[in-house]
Design a protein around this motif. Structure first.
Motif, PDB file in Angstrom:
ATOM      1  N   TRP A 196       0.847  -1.200   0.000  1.00 43.96           N
ATOM      2  CA  TRP A 196       0.000   0.000   0.000  1.00 43.96           C
ATOM      3  C   TRP A 196       0.881   1.247   0.000  1.00 43.96           C
ATOM      4  O   TRP A 196       0.650   2.198  -0.752  1.00 43.96           O
ATOM      5  CB  TRP A 196      -0.920  -0.024   1.212  1.00 43.96           C
ATOM      6  N   ARG A 197       1.919   1.244   0.826  1.00 42.46           N
ATOM      7  CA  ARG A 197       2.830   2.392   0.861  1.00 42.46           C
ATOM      8  C   ARG A 197       3.592   2.551  -0.447  1.00 42.46           C
ATOM      9  O   ARG A 197       3.868   3.675  -0.888  1.00 42.46           O
ATOM     10  CB  ARG A 197       3.801   2.240   2.029  1.00 42.46           C
ATOM     11  N   LEU A 198       3.937   1.446  -1.086  1.00 43.65           N
ATOM     12  CA  LEU A 198       4.608   1.530  -2.385  1.00 43.65           C
ATOM     13  C   LEU A 198       3.684   2.146  -3.428  1.00 43.65           C
ATOM     14  O   LEU A 198       4.105   3.019  -4.215  1.00 43.65           O
ATOM     15  CB  LEU A 198       5.071   0.139  -2.832  1.00 43.65           C
ATOM     16  N   TRP A 199       2.435   1.735  -3.472  1.00 49.39           N
ATOM     17  CA  TRP A 199       1.484   2.339  -4.396  1.00 49.39           C
ATOM     18  C   TRP A 199       1.323   3.835  -4.108  1.00 49.39           C
ATOM     19  O   TRP A 199       1.288   4.654  -5.041  1.00 49.39           O
ATOM     20  CB  TRP A 199       0.120   1.651  -4.283  1.00 49.39           C
ATOM     21  N   ARG A 200       1.228   4.183  -2.834  1.00 51.48           N
ATOM     22  CA  ARG A 200       1.082   5.607  -2.484  1.00 51.48           C
ATOM     23  C   ARG A 200       2.275   6.438  -2.931  1.00 51.48           C
ATOM     24  O   ARG A 200       2.140   7.623  -3.263  1.00 51.48           O
ATOM     25  CB  ARG A 200       0.888   5.762  -0.971  1.00 51.48           C
ATOM     26  N   MET A 254      -3.312  -0.724   9.658  1.00 49.13           N
ATOM     27  CA  MET A 254      -2.925  -0.465   8.278  1.00 49.13           C
ATOM     28  C   MET A 254      -3.835   0.583   7.630  1.00 49.13           C
ATOM     29  O   MET A 254      -3.356   1.475   6.914  1.00 49.13           O
ATOM     30  CB  MET A 254      -2.960  -1.774   7.491  1.00 49.13           C
ATOM     31  N   VAL A 255      -5.131   0.482   7.877  1.00 47.17           N
ATOM     32  CA  VAL A 255      -6.073   1.455   7.331  1.00 47.17           C
ATOM     33  C   VAL A 255      -5.764   2.843   7.860  1.00 47.17           C
ATOM     34  O   VAL A 255      -5.722   3.829   7.100  1.00 47.17           O
ATOM     35  CB  VAL A 255      -7.518   1.045   7.669  1.00 47.17           C
ATOM     36  N   ALA A 256      -5.530   2.954   9.160  1.00 42.82           N
ATOM     37  CA  ALA A 256      -5.241   4.253   9.763  1.00 42.82           C
ATOM     38  C   ALA A 256      -3.952   4.855   9.223  1.00 42.82           C
ATOM     39  O   ALA A 256      -3.833   6.077   9.113  1.00 42.82           O
ATOM     40  CB  ALA A 256      -5.159   4.112  11.288  1.00 42.82           C
ATOM     41  N   LYS A 257      -2.993   4.006   8.868  1.00 38.28           N
ATOM     42  CA  LYS A 257      -1.714   4.488   8.352  1.00 38.28           C
ATOM     43  C   LYS A 257      -1.800   4.993   6.918  1.00 38.28           C
ATOM     44  O   LYS A 257      -1.053   5.891   6.530  1.00 38.28           O
ATOM     45  CB  LYS A 257      -0.665   3.367   8.389  1.00 38.28           C
ATOM     46  N   ASN A 258      -2.688   4.406   6.130  1.00 37.68           N
ATOM     47  CA  ASN A 258      -2.625   4.616   4.690  1.00 37.68           C
ATOM     48  C   ASN A 258      -3.760   5.425   4.089  1.00 37.68           C
ATOM     49  O   ASN A 258      -3.717   5.721   2.897  1.00 37.68           O
ATOM     50  CB  ASN A 258      -2.545   3.251   3.986  1.00 37.68           C
ATOM     51  N   LEU A 259      -4.756   5.772   4.885  1.00 35.93           N
ATOM     52  CA  LEU A 259      -5.880   6.534   4.363  1.00 35.93           C
ATOM     53  C   LEU A 259      -6.114   7.801   5.186  1.00 35.93           C
ATOM     54  O   LEU A 259      -5.901   7.801   6.411  1.00 35.93           O
ATOM     55  CB  LEU A 259      -7.158   5.699   4.382  1.00 35.93           C
ATOM     56  N   PRO A 260      -6.578   8.864   4.555  1.00 37.07           N
ATOM     57  CA  PRO A 260      -6.977  10.055   5.317  1.00 37.07           C
ATOM     58  C   PRO A 260      -8.075   9.697   6.305  1.00 37.07           C
ATOM     59  O   PRO A 260      -8.845   8.756   6.083  1.00 37.07           O
ATOM     60  CB  PRO A 260      -7.484  11.012   4.228  1.00 37.07           C
ATOM     61  N   PRO A 261      -8.186  10.432   7.400  1.00 38.39           N
ATOM     62  CA  PRO A 261      -9.138  10.084   8.462  1.00 38.39           C
ATOM     63  C   PRO A 261     -10.574   9.896   7.993  1.00 38.39           C
ATOM     64  O   PRO A 261     -11.274   9.001   8.477  1.00 38.39           O
ATOM     65  CB  PRO A 261      -9.017  11.253   9.443  1.00 38.39           C
ATOM     66  N   THR A 262     -11.049  10.726   7.047  1.00 35.99           N
ATOM     67  CA  THR A 262     -12.440  10.585   6.612  1.00 35.99           C
ATOM     68  C   THR A 262     -12.666   9.259   5.888  1.00 35.99           C
ATOM     69  O   THR A 262     -13.699   8.609   6.070  1.00 35.99           O
ATOM     70  CB  THR A 262     -12.831  11.747   5.688  1.00 35.99           C
ATOM     71  N   HIS A 263     -11.700   8.839   5.062  1.00 38.89           N
ATOM     72  CA  HIS A 263     -11.809   7.557   4.382  1.00 38.89           C
ATOM     73  C   HIS A 263     -11.695   6.403   5.381  1.00 38.89           C
ATOM     74  O   HIS A 263     -12.442   5.423   5.312  1.00 38.89           O
ATOM     75  CB  HIS A 263     -10.719   7.425   3.319  1.00 38.89           C
ATOM     76  N   ALA A 264     -10.734   6.534   6.302  1.00 39.97           N
ATOM     77  CA  ALA A 264     -10.526   5.473   7.283  1.00 39.97           C
ATOM     78  C   ALA A 264     -11.752   5.296   8.166  1.00 39.97           C
ATOM     79  O   ALA A 264     -12.123   4.164   8.507  1.00 39.97           O
ATOM     80  CB  ALA A 264      -9.298   5.788   8.132  1.00 39.97           C
ATOM     81  N   ALA A 265     -12.410   6.399   8.535  1.00 43.33           N
ATOM     82  CA  ALA A 265     -13.564   6.325   9.431  1.00 43.33           C
ATOM     83  C   ALA A 265     -14.676   5.486   8.815  1.00 43.33           C
ATOM     84  O   ALA A 265     -15.363   4.732   9.521  1.00 43.33           O
ATOM     85  CB  ALA A 265     -14.066   7.727   9.762  1.00 43.33           C
ATOM     86  N   ARG A 266     -14.876   5.603   7.498  1.00 41.92           N
ATOM     87  CA  ARG A 266     -15.925   4.815   6.848  1.00 41.92           C
ATOM     88  C   ARG A 266     -15.620   3.320   6.942  1.00 41.92           C
ATOM     89  O   ARG A 266     -16.513   2.499   7.172  1.00 41.92           O
ATOM     90  CB  ARG A 266     -16.070   5.245   5.387  1.00 41.92           C
ATOM     91  N   ILE A 267     -14.357   2.979   6.763  1.00 47.48           N
ATOM     92  CA  ILE A 267     -13.973   1.573   6.873  1.00 47.48           C
ATOM     93  C   ILE A 267     -14.133   1.091   8.307  1.00 47.48           C
ATOM     94  O   ILE A 267     -14.626  -0.019   8.558  1.00 47.48           O
ATOM     95  CB  ILE A 267     -12.531   1.372   6.376  1.00 47.48           C
ATOM     96  N   PHE A 268     -13.731   1.903   9.264  1.00 47.08           N
ATOM     97  CA  PHE A 268     -13.830   1.507  10.666  1.00 47.08           C
ATOM     98  C   PHE A 268     -15.281   1.238  11.066  1.00 47.08           C
ATOM     99  O   PHE A 268     -15.555   0.328  11.854  1.00 47.08           O
ATOM    100  CB  PHE A 268     -13.232   2.575  11.574  1.00 47.08           C
ATOM    101  N   ARG A 269     -16.219   2.035  10.546  1.00 47.74           N
ATOM    102  CA  ARG A 269     -17.622   1.803  10.873  1.00 47.74           C
ATOM    103  C   ARG A 269     -18.081   0.442  10.339  1.00 47.74           C
ATOM    104  O   ARG A 269     -18.770  -0.317  11.034  1.00 47.74           O
ATOM    105  CB  ARG A 269     -18.489   2.931  10.301  1.00 47.74           C
ATOM    106  N   GLY A 270     -17.695   0.152   9.116  1.00 44.80           N
ATOM    107  CA  GLY A 270     -18.060  -1.140   8.554  1.00 44.80           C
ATOM    108  C   GLY A 270     -17.388  -2.297   9.255  1.00 44.80           C
ATOM    109  O   GLY A 270     -17.993  -3.354   9.469  1.00 44.80           O
TER     110      GLY A 270
END
Length: 341
Positions: free
Chosen positions: A201-205, A244-260
């Motif tokens: 994920w970090r390599l893609w970023r 991993m999600v928290a490291k690689n996504l902005p908080p708004t994107h990560a929050a949606r995943i965390f809810r799911g």
């Protein structure tokens, strides 16, 4: 000029596995190969056996069991190759396995590549750990071409196309050393499990691409460190996937995943309890608890790096369990977003 390849194999009390699988690695048909065994303080005589039977192998002796992530990172100090192959100690390779992987890295945009992984005892069937290249669903749940959860497909050549993938398996991954180091290597806080997904994920970023090259195939025993169903494995997978999600996504994107994921992990916890598997349920609970602690301590700077979202817009649990989509080829192509976006 042929680049030097350093194959790094981390082991802990795995002498029997090395006795079985290391000879195939040493028989690799490649002109500039170095094999480094990172011994995580084994008590089974691994280092002594290597010194006596395979003096050509570089032995990196670690003072403690540093698990997969730190064990590999530390072994880089003993490796001299510009390309590094991280290989599990329970992988058998044919003589020609490495050349197609090296050729894939002739593309200057590619940082990492994996071979096709088949089962060592049934080479007609894909292997769990990496199969033919990995992806992440909308809730950051990993799956691969050739394996969705426990459904391991027969290899009929259906995934023999070389292509970009979201993640390459750490069981057998060739990577540019400079890209690996610039990305920060494996996250040692992960210990083991999903550290290679985080790396990719970090390599893609950072603007790199990750590939699978099925012209190379290897044979993986699997479960040598932690077998499927082990509560410790569940713990690491739950904890590390959330971090991993928290490291690689902005908080708004990560929050949606965390809810799911709160719902998904809650259902998994309830299912484990209902089936009387208290250890599994506790592993899910502890994984989520410890992930929250680790995330609260993170100092993440995503400034200047691309936002790379999980590659599959669907939810693989729903696809597999509710819609019966047990093969990668069953998944609707319209649900995949272009990699790197």
């Amino acid at each position: 000029m042929t680049p030097r390849v350093s194959v790094i194999i981390v082991t802990w009390n795995g002498r029997e596995l090395l006795e079985r699988f290391l000879p195939s690695v040493l028989a690799t048909d490649y002109p500039d190969l170095e094999v480094v065994v990172a011994d995580n303080a084994s008590s089974d005589g691994t280092a002594e056996w290597l010194g006596a039977e395979h003096p050509e192998v570089v032995v990196a002796r670690h003072p403690d069991n540093w698990l997969f992530a730190r064990g590999n990172n530390a072994a880089l100090e003993d490796a001299t190759g510009s390309l590094v192959c991280f290989l599990n100690n329970d992988v058998e390779v044919p003589p020609n396995w490495l050349r197609p992987l090296v050729a894939a890295l002739e593309d200057d945009a590619v940082a990492a590549v994996q071979p096709k992984l088949l089962q060592v005892d049934d080479r007609s069937r894909f292997e769990y750990a990496g199969a033919a290249g990995g992806f992440l669903d909308a809730l950051a749940v990993p799956f691969t071409r050739g394996r969705i959860f426990e459904a391991l497909e027969v290899d009929r050549g259906q995934y023999d196309d070389a292509r970009d993938v979201f993640w390459a398996t750490g069981a057998a991954m060739l990577v540019r050393r400079d890209a690996f180091e610039d990305a920060g290597g494996f996250d040692e806080s992960f210990g083991m499990h999903q550290e290679e997904i985080d790396l990719c994920w970090r390599l893609w970023r950072a603007g790199w691409r990750v590939r699978v090259e099925p012209a190379s195939e290897v044979y993986h025993l699997g479960g040598a460190s932690l077998p499927a169903g082990n509560p410790r494995k569940t713990y690491y997978n739950v904890r590390n996937s959330l971090v991993m999600v928290a490291k690689n996504l902005p908080p708004t994107h990560a929050a949606r995943i965390f809810r799911g994921r709160r719902v998904l992990d809650g259902v998994a916890w309830a299912r484990a309890r209902a089936m009387g598997n208290a250890l599994e349920a506790d592993a899910i609970r502890r994984g989520r608890r410890d992930a929250a602690v680790m995330i609260s301590a993170l100092e993440v700077d995503l400034e200047g790096s691309a936002v790379v979202l999980p590659s599959y817009r669907g939810r693989i649990v729903e696809d597999a369990m509710l819609r019966g989509r047990r093969h990668f080829s069953d998944l609707p192509t319209s649900r995949f977003r272009p990699l790197g976006l």
